[in-house]
Write a protein that holds these residues in place. Structure first.
Motif, PDB file in Angstrom:
ATOM      1  N   ALA A   1       0.860  -1.179   0.000  1.00 45.61           N
ATOM      2  CA  ALA A   1       0.000   0.000   0.000  1.00 45.61           C
ATOM      3  C   ALA A   1       0.894   1.226   0.000  1.00 45.61           C
ATOM      4  O   ALA A   1       1.683   1.442   0.927  1.00 45.61           O
ATOM      5  N   ILE A   2       0.782   2.029  -1.057  1.00 45.83           N
ATOM      6  CA  ILE A   2       1.657   3.179  -1.258  1.00 45.83           C
ATOM      7  C   ILE A   2       0.848   4.449  -1.047  1.00 45.83           C
ATOM      8  O   ILE A   2       0.028   4.828  -1.887  1.00 45.83           O
ATOM      9  N   GLY A   3       1.081   5.112   0.099  1.00 42.57           N
ATOM     10  CA  GLY A   3       0.349   6.334   0.398  1.00 42.57           C
ATOM     11  C   GLY A   3      -1.146   6.071   0.473  1.00 42.57           C
ATOM     12  O   GLY A   3      -1.611   5.040   0.954  1.00 42.57           O
ATOM     13  N   LEU A   4      -1.936   7.030  -0.025  1.00 43.47           N
ATOM     14  CA  LEU A   4      -3.391   6.874  -0.045  1.00 43.47           C
ATOM     15  C   LEU A   4      -3.904   6.490  -1.418  1.00 43.47           C
ATOM     16  O   LEU A   4      -5.106   6.347  -1.606  1.00 43.47           O
ATOM     17  N   ARG A   5      -2.986   6.298  -2.403  1.00 45.05           N
ATOM     18  CA  ARG A   5      -3.528   6.248  -3.755  1.00 45.05           C
ATOM     19  C   ARG A   5      -3.102   5.077  -4.630  1.00 45.05           C
ATOM     20  O   ARG A   5      -3.660   4.906  -5.713  1.00 45.05           O
ATOM     21  N   VAL A   6      -2.155   4.272  -4.216  1.00 49.83           N
ATOM     22  CA  VAL A   6      -1.680   3.191  -5.079  1.00 49.83           C
ATOM     23  C   VAL A   6      -1.508   1.911  -4.281  1.00 49.83           C
ATOM     24  O   VAL A   6      -1.055   1.932  -3.136  1.00 49.83           O
ATOM     25  N   GLN A   7      -1.915   0.795  -4.903  1.00 44.90           N
ATOM     26  CA  GLN A   7      -1.615  -0.532  -4.361  1.00 44.90           C
ATOM     27  C   GLN A   7      -0.902  -1.345  -5.420  1.00 44.90           C
ATOM     28  O   GLN A   7      -1.264  -1.299  -6.598  1.00 44.90           O
ATOM     29  N   ARG A   8       0.063  -2.131  -4.965  1.00 49.86           N
ATOM     30  CA  ARG A   8       0.769  -3.061  -5.845  1.00 49.86           C
ATOM     31  C   ARG A   8       0.607  -4.463  -5.264  1.00 49.86           C
ATOM     32  O   ARG A   8       0.998  -4.735  -4.133  1.00 49.86           O
ATOM     33  N   HIS A   9      -0.018  -5.346  -6.044  1.00 55.77           N
ATOM     34  CA  HIS A   9      -0.194  -6.745  -5.662  1.00 55.77           C
ATOM     35  C   HIS A   9       0.708  -7.591  -6.551  1.00 55.77           C
ATOM     36  O   HIS A   9       0.789  -7.368  -7.757  1.00 55.77           O
ATOM     37  N   TYR A  10       1.344  -8.584  -5.944  1.00 55.02           N
ATOM     38  CA  TYR A  10       2.190  -9.477  -6.748  1.00 55.02           C
ATOM     39  C   TYR A  10       2.089 -10.891  -6.216  1.00 55.02           C
ATOM     40  O   TYR A  10       2.072 -11.122  -4.998  1.00 55.02           O
ATOM     41  N   ALA A  11       2.026 -11.847  -7.144  1.00 55.90           N
ATOM     42  CA  ALA A  11       2.049 -13.263  -6.776  1.00 55.90           C
ATOM     43  C   ALA A  11       2.795 -14.030  -7.855  1.00 55.90           C
ATOM     44  O   ALA A  11       2.485 -13.894  -9.042  1.00 55.90           O
ATOM     45  N   PRO A  12       3.793 -14.848  -7.482  1.00 55.91           N
ATOM     46  CA  PRO A  12       4.497 -15.651  -8.483  1.00 55.91           C
ATOM     47  C   PRO A  12       3.627 -16.802  -8.966  1.00 55.91           C
ATOM     48  O   PRO A  12       2.700 -17.238  -8.280  1.00 55.91           O
ATOM     49  N   ALA A  13       3.920 -17.281 -10.157  1.00 60.30           N
ATOM     50  CA  ALA A  13       3.183 -18.429 -10.698  1.00 60.30           C
ATOM     51  C   ALA A  13       3.536 -19.683  -9.915  1.00 60.30           C
ATOM     52  O   ALA A  13       4.677 -19.907  -9.532  1.00 60.30           O
ATOM     53  N   ARG A  14       2.521 -20.503  -9.665  1.00 55.68           N
ATOM     54  CA  ARG A  14       2.762 -21.808  -9.063  1.00 55.68           C
ATOM     55  C   ARG A  14       3.379 -22.724 -10.122  1.00 55.68           C
ATOM     56  O   ARG A  14       3.169 -22.518 -11.334  1.00 55.68           O
ATOM     57  N   ASP A  15       4.145 -23.711  -9.722  1.00 54.70           N
ATOM     58  CA  ASP A  15       4.699 -24.662 -10.680  1.00 54.70           C
ATOM     59  C   ASP A  15       3.572 -25.271 -11.506  1.00 54.70           C
ATOM     60  O   ASP A  15       2.637 -25.867 -10.954  1.00 54.70           O
ATOM     61  N   GLY A  16       3.640 -25.081 -12.822  1.00 55.01           N
ATOM     62  CA  GLY A  16       2.593 -25.571 -13.699  1.00 55.01           C
ATOM     63  C   GLY A  16       1.392 -24.663 -13.790  1.00 55.01           C
ATOM     64  O   GLY A  16       0.430 -24.962 -14.499  1.00 55.01           O
ATOM     65  N   GLY A  17       1.425 -23.501 -13.089  1.00 52.77           N
ATOM     66  CA  GLY A  17       0.300 -22.573 -13.108  1.00 52.77           C
ATOM     67  C   GLY A  17       0.194 -21.846 -14.436  1.00 52.77           C
ATOM     68  O   GLY A  17       1.172 -21.721 -15.177  1.00 52.77           O
ATOM     69  N   GLN A  18      -0.990 -21.335 -14.709  1.00 49.05           N
ATOM     70  CA  GLN A  18      -1.258 -20.718 -16.003  1.00 49.05           C
ATOM     71  C   GLN A  18      -0.601 -19.349 -16.145  1.00 49.05           C
ATOM     72  O   GLN A  18      -0.271 -18.921 -17.241  1.00 49.05           O
ATOM     73  N   THR A  19      -0.406 -18.648 -15.035  1.00 49.34           N
ATOM     74  CA  THR A  19       0.116 -17.290 -15.135  1.00 49.34           C
ATOM     75  C   THR A  19       0.660 -16.826 -13.801  1.00 49.34           C
ATOM     76  O   THR A  19       0.304 -17.341 -12.752  1.00 49.34           O
ATOM     77  N   ASP A  20       1.569 -15.848 -13.880  1.00 48.58           N
ATOM     78  CA  ASP A  20       1.910 -15.082 -12.690  1.00 48.58           C
ATOM     79  C   ASP A  20       0.996 -13.864 -12.680  1.00 48.58           C
ATOM     80  O   ASP A  20       0.143 -13.698 -13.539  1.00 48.58           O
ATOM     81  N   GLY A  21       1.144 -13.000 -11.694  1.00 54.73           N
ATOM     82  CA  GLY A  21       0.270 -11.845 -11.652  1.00 54.73           C
ATOM     83  C   GLY A  21       0.934 -10.644 -11.018  1.00 54.73           C
ATOM     84  O   GLY A  21       1.685 -10.771 -10.045  1.00 54.73           O
ATOM     85  N   LEU A  22       0.689  -9.467 -11.595  1.00 55.12           N
ATOM     86  CA  LEU A  22       1.088  -8.201 -11.015  1.00 55.12           C
ATOM     87  C   LEU A  22      -0.105  -7.273 -11.195  1.00 55.12           C
ATOM     88  O   LEU A  22      -0.486  -6.954 -12.320  1.00 55.12           O
TER      89      LEU A  22
END
Length: 347
Positions: free
Chosen positions: A216-237
């Motif tokens: 959570a960056i200040g009052l105005r921005v959020q950054r979410h991140y999750a790596p792909a699981r082995d064999g998973g379809q995608t990572d995510g940002l």
């Protein structure tokens, strides 16, 4: 809850803010009118007379390309008797900006040029302007003249979004869905990942929740991140520019999401799915990826509709937020609380 709270487990917003007409009126003025809102792509406004119309928290506006090449935005309200000048929430082209009700005529700079059978001071009845700026191939509108420039408003996400060449990406699909949900109910849900294992089995199988992070960056921005699981379809940002602009970035492309409040208990979500290229041979693959991403969105909408019903039922008032799992929700609700506090100081 008040802005800047130091409580380790603060209270949620009161349930009344999720359905009352008073809260809606405050938030449309104090949050949405003071934010930049994405309405389309620059490529949709190439020729003089090309326009995009939109509704920003109940305020109808349109952006139009002038004969001088400049891009301008106005409220979609004739100064005679308040008729819309162009169709709502659409793209189009016009050679004459003429009111369909009583034929008042405006130029593309917003000046009144004709008022049939009336002797009036035309200089006093130009269209009401709004601000219009572009960023990386997209068109944004702001209603408040004091909103900071768009580049500054988006500065915290610009470097993150450089992960993808947004300007040159191709739009594969765009569509909107509406639901009987207060916009904050949806944003509360987006702001935390605690619900992913229970609500999103497909997403949970694609990403490694042990590595999920929310900044959570200040009052105005959020950054979410999750790596792909082995064999998973995608990572995510996932990058959220509060209040309602979402850059959902994957290794296959990007979904730009936008929430638009339509009233106290109704909202619209618009999705723009973008890819680096649109190879016809990969159309089936693209469709599968879009449907996979949209499945996650539908799961969110379903739980949000159930929550919204309970917020309006009259049993629940306020709950508690986990400082461990819901730091993103705390940040978002701080923003909402700050807006209501500003309003209270003004009255």
């Amino acid at each position: 809850m008040t802005a800047g709270t130091t409580s380790p487990d603060p209270e949620t917003l009161p349930a009344q803010l999720y359905w009352s007409a008073e809260a809606w009126e405050i938030e449309r003025r104090e949050i949405w009118a003071k934010s930049w809102v994405l309405i389309g792509r620059v490529s949709q406004l190439e020729a003089p007379g090309d326009y995009i119309s939109a509704t920003i928290a109940g305020y109808p506006v349109f952006a139009i390309r002038g004969k001088d090449g400049a891009l301008r935005c106005f409220h979609n309200v004739c100064r005679h008797r308040a008729s819309p000048l162009v169709g709502g929430d659409c793209t189009g082209h016009t050679d004459r900006l003429s009111c369909p009700y009583h034929r008042w005529l405006y130029d593309f700079e917003g000046n009144l040029r004709g008022a049939p059978d009336m002797e009036i001071d035309k200089s006093a009845y130009g269209l009401v302007p709004a601000r219009c700026e572009t960023w990386r191939g997209f068109v944004f509108v702001a209603l408040d003249a004091d909103v900071e420039p768009l580049d500054a408003w988006l500065s915290d996400i610009s470097t993150v979004a450089l992960r993808h060449p947004i300007e040159t990406m191709k739009l594969a699909r765009q569509f909107s869905v509406e639901a009987d949900i207060n916009w904050k109910t949806y944003c509360d849900n987006y702001a935390e990942a605690w619900h992913i294992p229970t609500i999103h089995p497909g997403l949970n199988g694609a990403i490694d929740m042990r590595g999920y992070r929310i900044d959570a960056i200040g009052l105005r921005v959020q950054r979410h991140y999750a790596p792909a699981r082995d064999g998973g379809q995608t990572d995510g940002l996932w990058v959220w520019r509060l209040p309602g602009l979402f850059f959902n970035m994957y290794n296959w492309g990007m979904n730009i999401g936008q929430v638009e409040p339509l009233g106290p208990t109704r909202m619209r979500l618009t999705y723009r799915y973008l890819f680096n290229e649109l190879d016809p041979a990969k159309e089936k693959e693209r469709d599968e990826l879009i449907e996979w991403a949209y499945t996650v969105a539908k799961e969110d909408l379903a739980i949000c509709q159930a929550v919204q019903a309970n917020l309006q039922a009259g049993i629940y008032d306020r709950g508690r937020l986990s400082s461990v799992h819901e730091n993103g929700v705390i940040q978002f609700q701080e923003l909402v609380s700050a807006a209501h506090a500003r309003h209270a100081r003004q009255v």
